[in-house]
Write a protein that holds these residues in place. Sequence first.
Motif, PDB file in Angstrom:
ATOM      1  N   ASN A 119       0.760  -1.142  -0.085  1.00  0.00           N
ATOM      2  CA  ASN A 119      -0.022   0.064   0.177  1.00  0.00           C
ATOM      3  C   ASN A 119       0.937   1.275  -0.023  1.00  0.00           C
ATOM      4  N   LEU A 120       2.002   0.984   0.664  1.00  0.00           N
ATOM      5  CA  LEU A 120       3.009   2.393   0.891  1.00  0.00           C
ATOM      6  C   LEU A 120       3.595   2.548  -0.475  1.00  0.00           C
ATOM      7  N   ALA A 121       4.044   1.487  -1.114  1.00  0.00           N
ATOM      8  CA  ALA A 121       4.778   1.565  -2.201  1.00  0.00           C
ATOM      9  C   ALA A 121       3.722   2.192  -3.423  1.00  0.00           C
ATOM     10  N   LEU A 122       2.548   1.707  -3.397  1.00  0.00           N
ATOM     11  CA  LEU A 122       1.702   2.306  -4.597  1.00  0.00           C
ATOM     12  C   LEU A 122       1.317   3.760  -4.412  1.00  0.00           C
ATOM     13  N   LEU A 166       3.372   5.683  -2.700  1.00  0.00           N
ATOM     14  CA  LEU A 166       4.433   6.613  -3.263  1.00  0.00           C
ATOM     15  C   LEU A 166       4.628   6.644  -4.556  1.00  0.00           C
ATOM     16  N   LYS A 167       4.461   5.592  -5.578  1.00  0.00           N
ATOM     17  CA  LYS A 167       4.409   5.645  -6.768  1.00  0.00           C
ATOM     18  C   LYS A 167       3.472   6.467  -7.426  1.00  0.00           C
ATOM     19  N   GLU A 168       2.199   6.507  -7.025  1.00  0.00           N
ATOM     20  CA  GLU A 168       0.989   7.285  -7.559  1.00  0.00           C
ATOM     21  C   GLU A 168       1.234   8.590  -7.532  1.00  0.00           C
ATOM     22  N   GLN A 169       1.524   8.975  -6.217  1.00  0.00           N
ATOM     23  CA  GLN A 169       1.945  10.354  -5.890  1.00  0.00           C
ATOM     24  C   GLN A 169       3.017  11.203  -6.288  1.00  0.00           C
ATOM     25  N   LEU A 170       4.153  10.489  -6.625  1.00  0.00           N
ATOM     26  CA  LEU A 170       5.387  10.964  -7.184  1.00  0.00           C
ATOM     27  C   LEU A 170       5.214  11.091  -8.674  1.00  0.00           C
ATOM     28  N   GLU A 171       4.425  10.014  -9.335  1.00  0.00           N
ATOM     29  CA  GLU A 171       3.979  10.290 -10.751  1.00  0.00           C
ATOM     30  C   GLU A 171       3.362  11.305 -11.147  1.00  0.00           C
ATOM     31  N   GLU A 172       2.218  11.446 -10.334  1.00  0.00           N
ATOM     32  CA  GLU A 172       1.132  12.655 -10.533  1.00  0.00           C
ATOM     33  C   GLU A 172       1.662  14.072 -10.210  1.00  0.00           C
ATOM     34  N   GLU A 219       4.383  11.494   3.862  1.00  0.00           N
ATOM     35  CA  GLU A 219       2.949  11.210   3.713  1.00  0.00           C
ATOM     36  C   GLU A 219       2.844   9.943   3.530  1.00  0.00           C
ATOM     37  N   ALA A 220       3.753   9.062   2.805  1.00  0.00           N
ATOM     38  CA  ALA A 220       3.223   7.740   2.637  1.00  0.00           C
ATOM     39  C   ALA A 220       3.351   6.761   4.247  1.00  0.00           C
ATOM     40  N   VAL A 221       4.607   7.344   4.796  1.00  0.00           N
ATOM     41  CA  VAL A 221       4.732   6.617   5.866  1.00  0.00           C
ATOM     42  C   VAL A 221       3.706   7.037   7.049  1.00  0.00           C
TER      43      VAL A 221
END
Length: 323
Positions: free
Chosen positions: A41-44, A46-52, A261-263
């Motif tokens: 969940n954290l990894a996803l 991080l991925k979604e927010q960084l890319e967006e 935020e992810a943490v």
Amino acid sequence: MTTLFRTTCLAAILSVAGLAAQAQTALRLAHAAPETDLQQNLALFLKEQLEERSGGEITVTIFPQGQLGNDAAMVDGTRSGIIDVVMTGLNNMTGLVPEAGAFELPFIFPTRADAYAVLDGEVGQGISEQFQGHGLKMLGYPENGYRNMTNNRGPITQPGDVAGLQMRVNNSKALSDMFQALGATPQQIPVAELYTALETGVVDAQDHPVGIVQSFKFDEVQDYLSLTQHAYSALALAMNLNKFNGLSEEHQALVQEVATEAVAMQRGLAQDREEEMLADLEGKGMQINRDVDAAAFQEAVRPVWDGFVAQNGDAIVTAITSR
């Protein structure tokens, strides 16, 4: 004019190449947990927010369930730059910064709030800075949770119930020392091999937070889960330092902001879902024991603290307990 034209063209090409390089900042993120675990969940997130939020200038590819190696290999891979971001148990990094082992000491964090205050505060940040000397930029300390004991012999309610168990341990010296003090026989086994070790009887007990017990399906090979909560288990979210330093200042700030935020998000999920996870495990036939003499356990494992202080001094333990 020809020279000027060529110079102008070269400058334009280099400018475009620079923008393309920035647009193609690709991060490889690795962790050992199954995709059903909150680490994913954290990894996803991080991925979604960084890319967006980078407008696509940063992309993240996730490699869960030890696809890029076991925890030790992933830490080494991140230090060398083969992997860009690693999420792993903090215990897998205490060989680099031994003082971080204080966070693994049994019963050092009475509550999650205590753990967060230390890890996110001056003490945790001081430890984070030490990892830079080993090629790592610490982005935060997600939550694995409070460790609890499972076994096939019966409920664990007091220290004597641990004696004689073949107990799987991770590479945390504090936890290994704790189980030895309680009369168990600790055996270090990678988490990826633990299910089989329990199934075949190589070990008959282990300790992990509730989320890991569920996501790794240890309920299929363990009958009893006792909520000993004997140690808070932090994760480490770390990035290759050279990769981080190679980002623009804007992207550095974005990576740190999203990681923080992810943490927070993942910690919240861990708390919110714990009772749901316990109910799921119980529904699958696991016997949950909440009747644990915590005071007796704390007294029995006190020598583990003394051993840590003898090796590393008392500064960090004092800083944690006196705040």
